[in-house]
Design an enzyme around this catalytic site. Structure first.
Site, short mmCIF file in Angstrom:
data_model
loop_
_atom_site.label_atom_id
_atom_site.label_comp_id
_atom_site.label_asym_id
_atom_site.label_seq_id
_atom_site.Cartn_x
_atom_site.Cartn_y
_atom_site.Cartn_z
N HIS A 8 -2.51 10.50 5.66
CA HIS A 8 -3.41 11.04 4.19
C HIS A 8 -4.93 10.79 4.26
O HIS A 8 -4.49 11.82 3.48
CB HIS A 8 -2.98 9.29 3.57
CG HIS A 8 -2.86 9.66 1.82
ND1 HIS A 8 -4.27 8.93 2.03
CD2 HIS A 8 -1.82 9.70 0.91
CE1 HIS A 8 -4.25 9.42 0.01
NE2 HIS A 8 -2.78 9.69 0.07
N HIS A 65 8.40 8.05 0.35
CA HIS A 65 6.67 8.54 0.55
C HIS A 65 6.11 8.27 1.26
O HIS A 65 5.68 6.99 1.71
CB HIS A 65 5.48 7.99 -1.10
CG HIS A 65 4.31 8.63 -1.12
ND1 HIS A 65 3.36 8.14 -1.75
CD2 HIS A 65 3.70 9.43 -1.23
CE1 HIS A 65 2.38 8.04 -2.00
NE2 HIS A 65 2.65 9.42 -1.53
#
Length: 237
Positions: A49, A7
């Site tokens: 992100h 991730h």
């Protein structure tokens, strides 16, 4: 090869979504690296992100307020830089698969689908990526643009009605939040021929639980902890 998804790279140990994080995940032999894509002010796909740069850089403001040249001047956690998607592919293309999450909230980035697809095709990585998003309209648009690209939906808490839409668009994966994970969802995905992906498990007990479901793909930040548990589980299979 560790059959799991890193991730944002090795985000627990290195600055997330950076060269260092991705290189570490590849060194640890993770099968897939997840990364997040926005568009800069000048329309370049960049890997970060949040919609704002504030949390991970020394700058302030929305990603799309900066040109790519301006984003490059920002420091990520003091040592790294925000990479473009093209740079990530140039560094690591052919060494791993990429799970590309398009962060297209609402219709924040018109044309992001075409732009990202162009970069994927430029590097000839169509078979080494899949694209997913919480924005299902963005995924529909990607399917309109390409009949071949692998696509996925992200839905924190999926419902049975979602599968009909997935089949219509030939969506092959569904990523969901660990909080709402259940054996019922596992069985439903098996029945529908959908690859289930679960994210949001940072604790060891959560990873152990997920490893009892070998058909489910785990998305993890604590890579070395997961590797240890993964190898322990493999010994008893």
């Amino acid at each position: 090869m560790i059959n799991a998804i890193a991730h944002r790279g090795y985000a627990a140990k290195y600055p997330e979504n950076t060269h260092a994080a991705f290189a570490a995940a590849i060194e640890l032999r993770f099968a897939v690296i997840e990364l997040d894509v926005h568009l800069s002010f000048d329309g370049i796909p960049v890997v970060i992100h949040d919609f704002k740069v504030d949390r991970v850089t020394d700058g302030k403001g929305n990603v799309d307020q900066f040109t790519v040249a301006e984003l490059k001047k920002l420091k990520v956690c003091g040592s790294e830089r925000i990479p473009t998607l093209a740079e990530v592919f140039a560094w690591f293309g052919g060494q791993t698969r990429f799970a590309i999450e398009l962060k297209n909230e609402g219709n924040r980035y018109p044309g992001i689908e075409e732009t990202v697809l162009d970069v994927i095709q430029q590097f000839r990585l169509l078979n080494d990526v899949y694209v997913n998003s919480f924005n299902h309209h963005t995924i529909e648009r990607m399917r309109e643009l390409s009949s071949k690209i692998e696509l996925g939906f992200i839905k924190r808490r999926p419902t049975a009605a979602l599968f009909k839409k997935m089949h219509q668009l030939r969506i092959t994966s569904l990523a969901m939040n660990y909080r709402f994970f259940s054996k019922r969802i596992v069985n439903q995905c098996k029945k529908e021929g959908i690859q289930l992906i679960v994210y949001g498990m940072d604790k060891e007990r959560q990873m152990k639980r997920m490893l009892t479901y070998p058909d489910v793909r785990c998305t993890v930040k604590e890579l070395e902890t997961f590797i240890r548990l993964y190898k322990e589980k493999e010994q008893y299979r």
